[in-house]
Design an enzyme around this catalytic site. Structure first.
Site, PDB file in Angstrom:
ATOM      1  N   LYS A 125      55.513  63.553  35.669  1.00  0.00           N
ATOM      2  CA  LYS A 125      54.658  64.586  36.266  1.00  0.00           C
ATOM      3  C   LYS A 125      53.562  64.914  35.280  1.00  0.00           C
ATOM      4  O   LYS A 125      53.743  64.759  34.070  1.00  0.00           O
ATOM      5  CB  LYS A 125      55.470  65.852  36.559  1.00  0.00           C
TER       6      LYS A 125
HETATM    7  N1  GLU Z   1      53.678  64.986  44.216  1.00  0.00           N
HETATM    8  C1  GLU Z   1      54.553  64.395  45.175  1.00  0.00           C
HETATM    9  C2  GLU Z   1      55.997  64.761  44.876  1.00  0.00           C
HETATM   10  O1  GLU Z   1      56.261  65.746  44.225  1.00  0.00           O
HETATM   11  C3  GLU Z   1      54.327  62.904  45.320  1.00  0.00           C
HETATM   12  C4  GLU Z   1      54.625  62.081  44.105  1.00  0.00           C
HETATM   13  C5  GLU Z   1      54.227  60.616  44.264  1.00  0.00           C
HETATM   14  O2  GLU Z   1      53.897  60.199  45.358  1.00  0.00           O
HETATM   15  O3  GLU Z   1      54.262  59.942  43.236  1.00  0.00           O
HETATM   16  O4  GLU Z   1      56.904  64.146  45.350  1.00  0.00           O
END
Ligand code: GLU
Length: 435
Positions: A125
């Protein structure tokens, strides 16, 4: 202030200050569930130590020239939690509330989420502490490009693949792709997912998280002997996740009795016309003022009389304080980490069926996986194929969680963590320890 530069992936709604302060920090909240699941799995102490710690944490300064010529320095983070199963995968958020602890928790959740739906990614993240709603489009672009270049060593289709998250969108992903590609001297579409379809994005990606929420809600209702047709649903958050969930559920015959964003909650016991609400928001960028519903405080949406509640905004909104007042039979966690560990116990005692975040909102990263596969193959699928494959992964994962929960007499959250940790641990055992 001028119009916000972007339309958000998930919309931030902050809970009341005292509930936010009273309960654990997000990393500890994640760890509490991790410890419980690891104990039940009898995870050996070496692996336990490995999986309790992020692999890599980057803290970087992001200097940016504002439109008025002044230099501002923002703080950016990227945490790679675990990459044993494949490239690190996870979104980037731009928000004033971003902290390293939050990014660590979200990176860990991405690890468990990808393992739970069994896609070959690790978890990551990122975030930049900034207020994108107070920035011009040009400023937002400069923040994005400078942040991208400062974490460029970790980025790459085989190592770390970002995506949209709170306050970031396709536009931001396009800048990330371009910045990375300029440094590499050739176009690399697979370095980021959630891109515009015209530049290697996947059909169905924008709707994927909401579609996943719709699918698991339908499955959960069926388990309780109820149909989606006529089920009364309240949704907190009207960003990409909340609004698409509302739209798809309504199209399947559910009655959306309430929605909310940071401007207001809207309640109509007879059901909102979701298409009409979406039109209102497209034109005015907020729910406040919508005439064909009663305005209610946005946190009241969670405790309304309904069958399903979908927290689709941000962390720590279901706490020990409001959990006793939840009337829904099902909670479908569209946001990451909306429920605190203390609230989990209360919900379990009340017999509420929780579809935990790492399952409920996994549709997004699942179609991100499809996007990455399509980019790498240079061959693109039609939307039906995307949706069919998403459906099959979501239904399979839901079924696995429910049968694990029954077999091991644990709640669905702990079952999800157990399945995920078991898969990540299995990979570590097979690979062995490089020491
Ligand atoms: N931000 C989204 C999540 O928390 C998508 C993450 C992604 O597609 O890599 O799942």
């Amino acid at each position: 202030m001028s119009e916000p530069a972007i339309h958000t992936e998930r919309q931030m709604i902050r809970p009341e200050k005292d509930t936010f302060l009273a309960e654990e920090n997000p990393f500890e909240a994640m760890m509490e569930r991790f410890d419980h699941a690891a104990q039940l799995l009898k995870l050996d102490s070496g692996l336990y130590k490995v999986l309790r710690n992020p692999e890599k944490q980057i803290i970087t300064s992001v200097p940016v020239v504002r439109d008025n010529g002044e230099v501002e320095v923002y703080t950016g983070y990227r945490v790679l939690y675990n990459t044993s199963r494949g490239p690190a995968k996870g979104g980037i958020r731009f928000d004033l509330n971003v902290t390293l602890e939050e990014v660590k928790a979200l990176a860990a959740w991405m690890t468990w989420k990808c393992a739970l739906v069994n896609i070959p990614f690790g978890g990551a993240k990122g975030g930049v502490v900034c207020d994108p709603t107070a920035m011009s489009m040009q400023e937002l672009e400069r923040v994005t490009r400078r942040y991208t270049s400062s974490i460029i060593e970790t980025l790459g289709p085989d190592s770390d693949v970002p995506a949209p998250d709170v306050n970031t969108n396709e536009r931001v992903m396009a800048w990330i792709m371009d910045t990375y590609s300029m440094h590499k001297r050739h176009t690399v579409t697979a370095v980021v997912t959630g891109k515009p379809v015209e530049m290697g994005g996947s059909l169905g990606r924008r709707e994927a998280t909401g579609r996943g929420c719709m699918i698991v809600t339908r499955e959960a209702l069926a388990r309780l002997g109820m149909s989606l047709k006529g089920a009364r649903v309240a949704i907190q958050g009207f960003g990409n996740v909340g609004s698409v969930t509302a739209d798809l559920l309504a199209k399947e015959g559910a009655v959306i009795v309430a929605v909310s964003d940071k401007s207001s909650g809207l309640h109509n016991a007879k059901g909102l016309d979701v298409g009409d609400v979406l039109k209102w928001v497209r034109e005015r960028r907020q729910l406040a003022g919508y005439p064909k519903a009663d305005a209610i405080p946005n946190d009241q949406v969670l405790t309304l009389d309904c069958d399903v509640v979908v927290p689709a905004a941000t962390e720590n909104v279901i706490t020990r304080k409001n959990a006793p007042h939840i009337k829904a039979k099902i909670i479908c966690e569209g946001a990451n980490g909306p429920t605190t560990a203390a609230a989990d116990e209360i919900l379990e005692k009340k017999g509420i069926f929780v579809i935990p975040d790492i399952l409920a909102n996994a549709g997004g990263v699942t179609v991100s996986y499809f996007e990455w596969v399509q980019d790498r193959g240079g061959y693109f699928w039609d939307e039906d194929t995307v949706n069919r494959r998403l459906e099959s992964i979501m239904v399979r994962s839901f079924t696995e969680v429910v049968s694990w929960a029954e077999r091991h007499a644990v709640n669905t959250r702990i079952a999800s963590y157990m399945i995920a940790i078991d898969r990540v641990a299995a990979m570590h055992r097979l690979r062995g320890m490089y020491a």
